[in-house]
Design a protein around this motif. Structure first.
Motif, short mmCIF file in Angstrom:
data_model
loop_
_atom_site.label_atom_id
_atom_site.label_comp_id
_atom_site.label_asym_id
_atom_site.label_seq_id
_atom_site.Cartn_x
_atom_site.Cartn_y
_atom_site.Cartn_z
N SER A 88 0.81 -1.22 0.00
CA SER A 88 0.00 0.00 0.00
C SER A 88 0.85 1.26 0.00
O SER A 88 0.53 2.25 -0.68
CB SER A 88 -0.93 0.00 1.22
N MET A 231 -7.11 -0.14 -4.32
CA MET A 231 -7.56 -0.03 -2.94
C MET A 231 -8.51 -1.16 -2.56
O MET A 231 -8.48 -1.68 -1.44
CB MET A 231 -8.21 1.34 -2.73
N ILE A 234 -6.47 -4.59 -1.99
CA ILE A 234 -5.81 -4.77 -0.69
C ILE A 234 -6.84 -4.82 0.43
O ILE A 234 -6.64 -5.51 1.44
CB ILE A 234 -4.75 -3.68 -0.47
N TYR A 243 -5.68 -0.03 4.85
CA TYR A 243 -4.65 -0.10 3.82
C TYR A 243 -5.04 0.73 2.59
O TYR A 243 -4.17 1.26 1.91
CB TYR A 243 -4.38 -1.55 3.43
N ALA A 244 -6.34 0.83 2.32
CA ALA A 244 -6.79 1.72 1.25
C ALA A 244 -6.46 3.16 1.58
O ALA A 244 -6.06 3.94 0.70
CB ALA A 244 -8.30 1.56 1.04
N ILE A 247 -2.79 3.77 0.84
CA ILE A 247 -2.61 4.03 -0.59
C ILE A 247 -3.04 5.45 -0.93
O ILE A 247 -2.32 6.20 -1.59
CB ILE A 247 -3.42 3.02 -1.43
#
Length: 300
Positions: A88, A231, A234, A243-244, A247
């Protein structure tokens, strides 16, 4: 029971989208009807506490209204999954870096070796008023920005306002109604359409490009579809929309760097930022690979 559950999901999707697009589009309509206040409306909408926080607020309200008590796929403990964190924080940012290099290889005359943009916009923060870049120094600066974008923790949490809505709430709901790939693409499309009021008033692309502002709105939909695949991938793999946000935060930082070196002689629909088709070319390549690596089924 199945029909009741399906109706509940539809109700939650409808409620969430109604709140988000109501907050975004009603002021947009008011601004178009009353041009004298359009700048004020735009300033309010683009404020992070409004635009980026609205999806999170919509999640809260939707869960209250529809009595949704299901746990959200969200945890701040991102360091527990080091592979997901590295993916990410680094891979999308690297793709943007490569996209910027490709843009300047195609348009080398657009490189500004005098750093005019940096001098004009950052002199108040101590940036030198006279700069002379070389290709090597530009690459070093890009690598430094890449490293900073990977560890910009405060930006992660600012971005989370959007991502907990689109990736953390809407995406799982759509995955219960649709196959995974259409759910991912629809989520990205809706996210992109949510940016329409900002693009209409010149955000990201300005107004001096062919087909403005509708071409910019269409391009932003594509950008969000592409980033949405990264996004969503992940998020679905890790069951954690944080984790999005990693990113999103990394992209927001390094995505602004390429224009620092540009004379802006090309259309913003091309680049050098990842909001242009050349600037996001490596993101598109990665998204195409990840789209076919998405799980066929997910359980939330």
């Amino acid at each position: 029971m199945i029909a009741k559950t399906s109706n509940q999901i539809t109700q939650r999707i409808t409620c969430f989208l109604s709140i988000v697009f109501g907050v975004y589009f009603i002021p947009w309509l008011i601004g178009m009807l009353f041009p004298a206040i359009s700048e004020t409306v735009f300033a309010i909408l683009r404020f992070p506490g409004v635009f980026m926080a609205t999806p999170a607020l919509a999640v809260f309200l939707t869960r209250k209204i529809t009595k949704d008590t299901a746990p959200l796929p969200f945890s701040t403990k991102v360091r527990k999954n080091k592979k997901a964190l590295a993916f990410s924080a680094l891979l999308p940012a690297c793709a943007i870096f490569l996209g910027a290099i490709l843009f300047y290889l195609i348009f080398p005359d657009d490189l500004d070796y005098t750093g005019r943009f940096i001098s004009e916009n950052f002199a108040q923060y101590g940036a030198p008023t006279e700069i002379q870049f070389t290709i090597r120094s530009m690459l070093v600066m890009g690598l430094i920005a890449l490293a900073i974008s990977a560890v910009a923790v405060p930006i992660w949490f600012i971005a989370l306002g959007e991502d907990i809505g689109w990736q953390g709430y809407l995406l799982p709901l759509l995955c219960k109604k649709l196959p995974v790939r259409p759910a991912v693409l629809i989520t990205g499309t809706l996210w992109g359409l949510g940016h329409a009021p900002l693009i209409y008033w010149g955000f990201n692309y300005g107004s001096a490009y062919p087909g403005a502002p509708w071409g910019g709105i269409a391009m932003m939909v594509l950008v969000c579809m592409v980033m949405g695949i990264w996004m969503s991938y992940i998020t679905l793999k890790s069951r954690n929309c944080m984790y999005a946000a990693v990113i999103h935060g990394a992209v927001d930082i390094i995505g602004e760097v390429p224009i620092w070196l540009s004379l802006s002689t090309q259309s913003t629909l091309l680049g050098p930022n990842p909001s242009g088709i050349i600037g996001m070319s490596f993101l598109i390549l990665g998204a195409a690979i990840l789209l076919f690596r998405l799980p066929k089924e997910v359980q939330f």
